[in-house]
Write a protein that holds these residues in place. Sequence first.
Motif, PDB file in Angstrom:
ATOM      1  N   GLN A 105      11.164   2.224  -1.171  1.00  0.00           N
ATOM      2  CA  GLN A 105      10.037   1.385  -0.752  1.00  0.00           C
ATOM      3  C   GLN A 105       9.999   0.087  -1.555  1.00  0.00           C
ATOM      4  O   GLN A 105       9.641  -0.975  -1.020  1.00  0.00           O
ATOM      5  CB  GLN A 105       8.721   2.150  -0.908  1.00  0.00           C
TER       6      GLN A 105
ATOM      7  N   TRP B 285      10.123   6.351  -3.484  1.00  0.00           N
ATOM      8  CA  TRP B 285       9.435   5.245  -4.179  1.00  0.00           C
ATOM      9  C   TRP B 285      10.381   4.050  -4.378  1.00  0.00           C
ATOM     10  O   TRP B 285      10.038   2.909  -4.103  1.00  0.00           O
ATOM     11  CB  TRP B 285       8.889   5.771  -5.503  1.00  0.00           C
TER      12      TRP B 285
ATOM     13  N   LYS C 222       2.392   1.902  -3.433  1.00  0.00           N
ATOM     14  CA  LYS C 222       1.443   2.494  -4.381  1.00  0.00           C
ATOM     15  C   LYS C 222       1.261   3.988  -4.111  1.00  0.00           C
ATOM     16  O   LYS C 222       1.163   4.803  -5.038  1.00  0.00           O
ATOM     17  CB  LYS C 222       0.103   1.765  -4.293  1.00  0.00           C
ATOM     18  N   GLU C 223       1.208   4.362  -2.823  1.00  0.00           N
ATOM     19  CA  GLU C 223       1.060   5.781  -2.467  1.00  0.00           C
ATOM     20  C   GLU C 223       2.274   6.583  -2.913  1.00  0.00           C
ATOM     21  O   GLU C 223       2.138   7.692  -3.475  1.00  0.00           O
ATOM     22  CB  GLU C 223       0.856   5.909  -0.957  1.00  0.00           C
ATOM     23  N   LEU C 224       3.483   6.042  -2.666  1.00  0.00           N
ATOM     24  CA  LEU C 224       4.704   6.745  -3.051  1.00  0.00           C
ATOM     25  C   LEU C 224       4.850   6.844  -4.566  1.00  0.00           C
ATOM     26  O   LEU C 224       5.346   7.846  -5.101  1.00  0.00           O
ATOM     27  CB  LEU C 224       5.919   6.035  -2.451  1.00  0.00           C
ATOM     28  N   GLN C 225       4.395   5.793  -5.272  1.00  0.00           N
ATOM     29  CA  GLN C 225       4.441   5.839  -6.737  1.00  0.00           C
ATOM     30  C   GLN C 225       3.493   6.927  -7.261  1.00  0.00           C
ATOM     31  O   GLN C 225       3.840   7.682  -8.176  1.00  0.00           O
ATOM     32  CB  GLN C 225       4.055   4.477  -7.310  1.00  0.00           C
ATOM     33  N   ALA C 226       2.299   6.966  -6.649  1.00  0.00           N
ATOM     34  CA  ALA C 226       1.329   7.984  -7.079  1.00  0.00           C
ATOM     35  C   ALA C 226       1.857   9.387  -6.773  1.00  0.00           C
ATOM     36  O   ALA C 226       1.691  10.324  -7.578  1.00  0.00           O
ATOM     37  CB  ALA C 226      -0.004   7.755  -6.368  1.00  0.00           C
ATOM     38  N   LYS C 227       2.504   9.571  -5.617  1.00  0.00           N
ATOM     39  CA  LYS C 227       3.055  10.883  -5.250  1.00  0.00           C
ATOM     40  C   LYS C 227       4.135  11.305  -6.223  1.00  0.00           C
ATOM     41  O   LYS C 227       4.208  12.477  -6.645  1.00  0.00           O
ATOM     42  CB  LYS C 227       3.623  10.808  -3.830  1.00  0.00           C
TER      43      LYS C 227
ATOM     44  N   ASP D  60      10.780  12.392  -4.191  1.00  0.00           N
ATOM     45  CA  ASP D  60       9.656  11.455  -4.293  1.00  0.00           C
ATOM     46  C   ASP D  60      10.066  10.177  -5.040  1.00  0.00           C
ATOM     47  O   ASP D  60       9.627   9.066  -4.686  1.00  0.00           O
ATOM     48  CB  ASP D  60       8.485  12.129  -5.020  1.00  0.00           C
TER      49      ASP D  60
ATOM     50  N   LEU E 234       0.836  -1.217   0.000  1.00  0.00           N
ATOM     51  CA  LEU E 234       0.000   0.000   0.000  1.00  0.00           C
ATOM     52  C   LEU E 234       0.863   1.256   0.000  1.00  0.00           C
ATOM     53  O   LEU E 234       0.597   2.222  -0.748  1.00  0.00           O
ATOM     54  CB  LEU E 234      -0.925  -0.009   1.228  1.00  0.00           C
ATOM     55  N   ASN E 235       1.905   1.230   0.834  1.00  0.00           N
ATOM     56  CA  ASN E 235       2.808   2.387   0.902  1.00  0.00           C
ATOM     57  C   ASN E 235       3.519   2.607  -0.434  1.00  0.00           C
ATOM     58  O   ASN E 235       3.718   3.745  -0.863  1.00  0.00           O
ATOM     59  CB  ASN E 235       3.825   2.160   2.020  1.00  0.00           C
TER      60      ASN E 235
END
Length: 315
Positions: free
Chosen positions: A157, A154, A124-129, A150, A121-122
Motif C-alpha cells: 500500500q 502494508w 493507515k488501516e493496514l499499518q494498524a492491522k 499483514d 486511509l487504507n
Amino acid sequence: MNKITNRIAITIAIVMMTMACTSDKKPKTSHTNKQILQDITEIKAIGKIIPSEDWAIIASTTAAIIKQVLIKEGDTVQAGELLVLLDKGNITLDIEQEQTKLNAAVTENRTTVEDIEKANLNLKELQAKYETSKRLFAQNAESKEVMETDLTSWRQQELTLKGLQEKRRAQQIKEHEQYLQIQKIQNQENDFNIKARKSGIIMDLTAKVGQSVGNANELGKIVNVSNPIIEAEVDELFAQDVKIGQSVSILPVGRKDNPTTGQIFYISPILSNKSILYETANEGEDRRVRKIKIQVNNNNQLPINAKVDCTIKMK
C-alpha cells in the motif's frame, strides 16, 4: 628722343598726383567682432514646431488582414484604447480546443487527489492491522504467516500511495503546461487587437478594412500636440552667446501678428550643418549652426512642423 622725354615727364606727374591723393586719405577705424557682438541685443533664429514627445507608431505585431478600423485621422485617443481589429482566423477555435484539454487534465488531477486520500486511509488501516498482528504474535496469539502477510499488505500500500503521488506530480506539470499553452495562444490573440501606445492625436492613418499587414507595416502615428516645443538653429557667429533660460519671442514665418514667447531649455554642445529648415542648398552649406530647443509658454495654436522666426533676447 623728345618722345621719350615726354613719356618720362608724364609718368613722373602721375606718380606725384597719386602720392598726393594718398597722403590726403586718413585710415578708417573698424569695429572688431567682439565690439559688434557687444552692441547686439537680439539674435535671430529659424525654428520648427515639434512635439515634446516622440511619435508613437501604429503597427501590427503579427501578419493578418484588417477586419475593422475604429478610428479616423484627427481623432484624440487615450493610451491602451483599441484602434484596429485584425482577423483572428482560427485562433478562437485553438483556444477552445486547448481549454478542453486543460479541463480534462484538471478532472484527471482531481480524481487522482481523491485516490490519494483513499490510499492514505487504507495505508493507515493496514499499518494498524500489522501493528495488531505483530503484538498478538509477540503474545503467541497470532501466527507468523498472518503477521508477515499483514506487513506485506502494508508495504504494498505504501508503494501504491507513492505511485499515486508521482502520478499527481506528473499531472500537475501537464496541467501547468496546458495552462501556459492557453496563455500563449491568448497572447497571440491580443496581437490581433492594435491598441494606442500613448495618448494623443491620430495622424497619417493608412489602415483600411481588408488590407493585409505584417509586423513591418506602419499604419499611422499618434502624436501629443498639447505641449509642443521649438527646435531652432543659431548661426555659429552667435553660438557662444545663447544661454539656457534666455527669453525668446516667436512668430510664424512671414507674419507679425499673434506672437508668443518661450525660453531656451536646451543647447547642443556641438555645431552642426544647417538643416532642412533652410530653403536652399546654399543656405545649408555656407555656415554651421548651434541647435537649441525652446519651451513655449503657451500653445497659441501653433501647428506641428510649422516654421517660426525666433528672436532671442540677449539683454
